[in-house]
Design an enzyme around this catalytic site. Structure first.
Site: not given
Length: 267
Positions: A118, A152, A52
């Site tokens: 995300k 994540c 990331e």
């Protein structure tokens, strides 16, 4: 749900790069990553997975570090994808329509690309104060494998990642996951593999970031049983391994519980 029809699909060769990242230094990260790839990729691979925010570290300095789509880092990704004749994927800060996104780029060797923004922004790190959340999931295809992309903090939200009607074979997650919550990382990844009957490939970073938060890596690949295919703690690592589609089919045939899963939609 009707029983899925399986076709013969080749093994997938995967290269993970559990990298040390230089804080907020795009030039240095791209140079270092390119150098390490040139020394470490010694066989044909189908995909190279970077962490990331691989070009900056997990920074909230979005205004200073953001790039436009097609900017320097995406051009670098295209160059790497062409050079190694494989997909290159990892997330970076993108500015679009006066908004900032933590965007996972799926870059193909011919320059075609797709992206996933995300969805779950890490509020405890103020990510939600600097970035806009994504709204759409993305499943891409590579050599017949269907791959769900995630970033994540998404790992903590099983409803978002649920494998509805076996729509994916691999859950691919890139991260900057801190060592102090490593117990959660090591528990959640096997859970996602087992409950979704999919491979999970999770690529983290190593080292301290600019906020002196330590990352211990622990990148891993687990099969649908939750067994370890690849696992690396602590050290920077560039490693290539293969995953087997027949093993995935075997698990789903022997224990076809996904057909009994609840059906739902996410607004």
């Amino acid at each position: 749900m009707e029983a899925p029809v399986y076709t013969q699909i080749e093994n997938l060769k995967v290269t993970v790069f559990q990298a040390y990242l230089f804080w907020e230094n795009i030039e240095k990260n791209l140079l270092n990553l390119a150098l390490r790839l040139s020394m470490g990729v010694r066989e044909k691979t189908d995909i190279i997975i970077l962490p990331e925010m691989f070009n900056t570290g997990f920074s909230m300095n979005s205004e200073a570090l953001a790039e436009e789509m097609g900017g320097k880092t995406m051009q670098w990704m295209q160059k790497m994808a062409h050079q190694y004749n494989c997909v290159v994927t990892g997330s970076l800060i993108i500015k679009e329509n006066d908004q900032y996104f933590n965007r996972l780029i799926w870059m193909e060797p011919d320059g075609k690309n797709q992206h996933y923004d995300k969805r779950h922004l890490f509020g405890m790190g103020n990510e939600d104060q600097h970035f806009s959340p994504g709204k759409e999931k993305l499943i891409v295809e590579l050599k017949g494998w269907k791959i769900r992309l995630a970033i994540c903090y998404d790992l903590r939200f099983p409803v978002w990642l649920r494998n509805v009607d076996q729509e994916y074979d691999i859950l691919l997650l890139v991260a900057n996951w801190p060592d102090k919550r490593s117990a959660h990382w090591k528990a959640l990844i096997p859970a996602r593999a087992i409950e979704n009957q999919s491979y999970v490939i999770a690529v983290n970073r190593v080292g301290h970031d600019g906020n002196q938060i330590y990352h211990s890596g622990l990148s891993m690949c687990l099969d649908p049983y939750g067994n370890t295919v690849y696992y690396k703690p602590e050290d920077e690592d560039l490693y290539t391994f293969s995953i087997n589609y027949e093993e995935l089919v075997k698990v789903r045939r022997q224990f076809p519980f996904l057909k009994d899963a609840d059906h739902f939609t996410i607004e």
